[in-house]
Write an enzyme that holds these catalytic residues in place. Structure first.
Site, PDB file in Angstrom:
ATOM      1  N   ARG A  35       5.339  12.526 -11.584  1.00  0.00           N
ATOM      2  CA  ARG A  35       6.140  11.502 -10.897  1.00  0.00           C
ATOM      3  C   ARG A  35       7.499  11.304 -11.568  1.00  0.00           C
ATOM      4  NH1 ARG A  35       1.451   7.082  -9.534  1.00  0.00           N
ATOM      5  NH2 ARG A  35       0.867   8.024  -7.560  1.00  0.00           N
ATOM      6  N   LYS A 196     -13.770   7.028   1.323  1.00  0.00           N
ATOM      7  CA  LYS A 196     -14.169   5.953   2.241  1.00  0.00           C
ATOM      8  C   LYS A 196     -13.568   6.058   3.630  1.00  0.00           C
ATOM      9  CE  LYS A 196     -13.213   2.555  -0.761  1.00  0.00           C
ATOM     10  NZ  LYS A 196     -12.915   1.203  -1.071  1.00  0.00           N
ATOM     11  N   GLY A 369      -1.162   5.513  -0.179  1.00  0.00           N
ATOM     12  CA  GLY A 369      -1.144   4.438   0.811  1.00  0.00           C
ATOM     13  C   GLY A 369       0.144   4.450   1.624  1.00  0.00           C
TER      14      GLY A 369
END
Ligand code: AMP
Length: 388
Positions: A35, A196, A369
């Site tokens: 990053r 999930k 996300g």
């Protein structure tokens, strides 16, 4: 409209740069600097233009000042990479830090201490945002990974800095992901995996009208298989999402979107124990931990005829070698295909990171996300705040 960083006058100006330096640490050392490396282009550009770069980021999830989460290792890494001293300010706001910013000359960089040492950062507190802006003239946001959060350093601060632009990394992310939300070439395939179903509901719903096929792997596949009445043994199933999974399957059938689930599985007694074997029906006492070879073949066939592919979430428990094959074989086929291929999510990126073919994907997003929300068509506050 976003401003092109290249059109801003940076010489002699103090530039606040929101970076994503939220890197993994092991015993205080950076274990994957990816990053930081990804933001070097923007930082170097600002310095070359004669700007003074005031860098800021969060690291981890401290709730208050906690030196376990100091950005000191990042300052050291940056000093090494940029070939100049990058000092670490004792805080991100305050008089001492303010004096260090005032003293910063053209072409120099300073790193502010962890933004999340102040709870006001995540609360998007206006006074804190004002303090962050103090002494700076330009704002650049290169932290795509936190663009889906309205925090003081990603949103509030722009109220006080009218000259602002996305950094080069942020711009690349926006351009690559816009190719998928705009007018993607068909066949368009979405590969979804990971732990999930609940994390992926939004993206499944929003892609339902856009893609031609879903390829589902990872633990989330077992909730769908259970919804179809298939045996799942001791695999990870979200009991409270079975009904929802059935609704999504029905929606796909109604619209005519292919919803491909695993037809064979690599199973074992436990994630770390017992011999792995391939089965088409999961026995009661076993867990499904990867997609099997027949499923890989079916998925690869879909990929080979696709023009656009988005992939989020590993297809098995890739951290354990016996269960990494599905993710790697599908990943390699995608990398070598002619489709536009966009990967998102830290786990997906980590799963393919060291493979020789990893550079062949069209784009590997640095946001998990954030990339999912972008694909869902949700306006990201960190991008919206940059608009003129
Ligand atoms: P996510 O954060 O939702 O993308 O999930 C990624 C995690 O899901 C990784 O740590 C994978 O090892 C894990 N995972 C993928 N497939 C399985 C599986 N079949 N059983 C258990 N965990 C899995």
């Amino acid at each position: 409209m976003l401003t092109d960083l290249r059109t801003l006058q940076l010489a002699g100006k103090k530039v606040l740069v929101r970076c994503d330096f939220n890197v993994p640490l092991e015993n205080g050392a950076i274990s994957d600097p990816g990053r930081i490396d990804a933001s070097l282009e923007t930082i170097r550009y600002i310095l070359e233009q004669g700007g003074a770069a005031v860098l800021c980021s969060h690291l981890g999830r401290p709730k208050e000042r906690d030196l376990k989460y100091t950005l000191k290792p990042v300052a050291e890494y940056l000093s090494d990479k940029l070939g100049m001293k990058v000092a670490l300010a004792p805080d991100c706001i305050g008089d001492h830090t303010g004096r260090m910013i005032t003293a910063l000359a053209r072409g120099q960089a300073l790193l502010l201490e962890n933004l999340r040492f102040h709870p006001e950062e995540e609360a998007n507190d206006a006074d804190f945002a004002h303090e962050l802006a103090r002494g700076k003239e330009v704002y650049v946001n290169d932290a795509f990974g936190t663009a889906h959060r309205a925090h003081a350093s990603t949103a509030g601060v722009t109220r006080y800095l009218s000259e602002r632009a996305p950094g080069f990394l942020m711009m690349r992310e926006i351009q690559a992901l816009s190719r998928l939300t705009g007018n993607p070439e068909h066949p368009y395939v979405a590969i979804l995996g990971g732990a999930k179903v609940s994390d992926k509901i939004g993206v499944i719903r929003s892609l339902m009208n856009k893609v031609d096929a879903f390829l589902i792997g990872g633990a989330m596949a077992y909730t769908f298989l259970r919804a179809m009445g298939e045996p799942t043994g001791r695999s990870r199933v979200e009991e409270d999402k079975i009904e929802l999974a059935a609704e999504l399957l029905q929606a796909a059938r109604t619209i005519g979107v292919a919803f491909e689930l695993p037809s064979d599985h690599v199973v074992a007694d436990a994630p770390s124990g017992g011999a792995a074997e391939v089965v088409s029906r999961i026995p009661d006492n076993k867990m499904g931990l990867d997609i099997g070879p027949e499923t890989v073949k079916r998925f690869v066939a879909r990929i080979e005829s696709a023009k656009t592919v988005v992939w989020n979430g590993p297809l098995g428990l890739f951290e354990e070698a016996p269960f990494a094959r599905g993710t790697l074989e599908v990943g390699q086929a995608l990398a070598q295909s002619s489709a536009v291929s966009v990967l998102g999510g830290g786990d997906t990126a980590a799963a393919v990171a060291n493979q020789p073919w990893a550079s062949k994907f069209s784009h590997i997003s640095t946001g998990g996300g954030a990339s999912l929300e972008f694909l869902e068509g949700i306006e990201l506050p960190g991008i919206k705040a940059l608009e003129r």
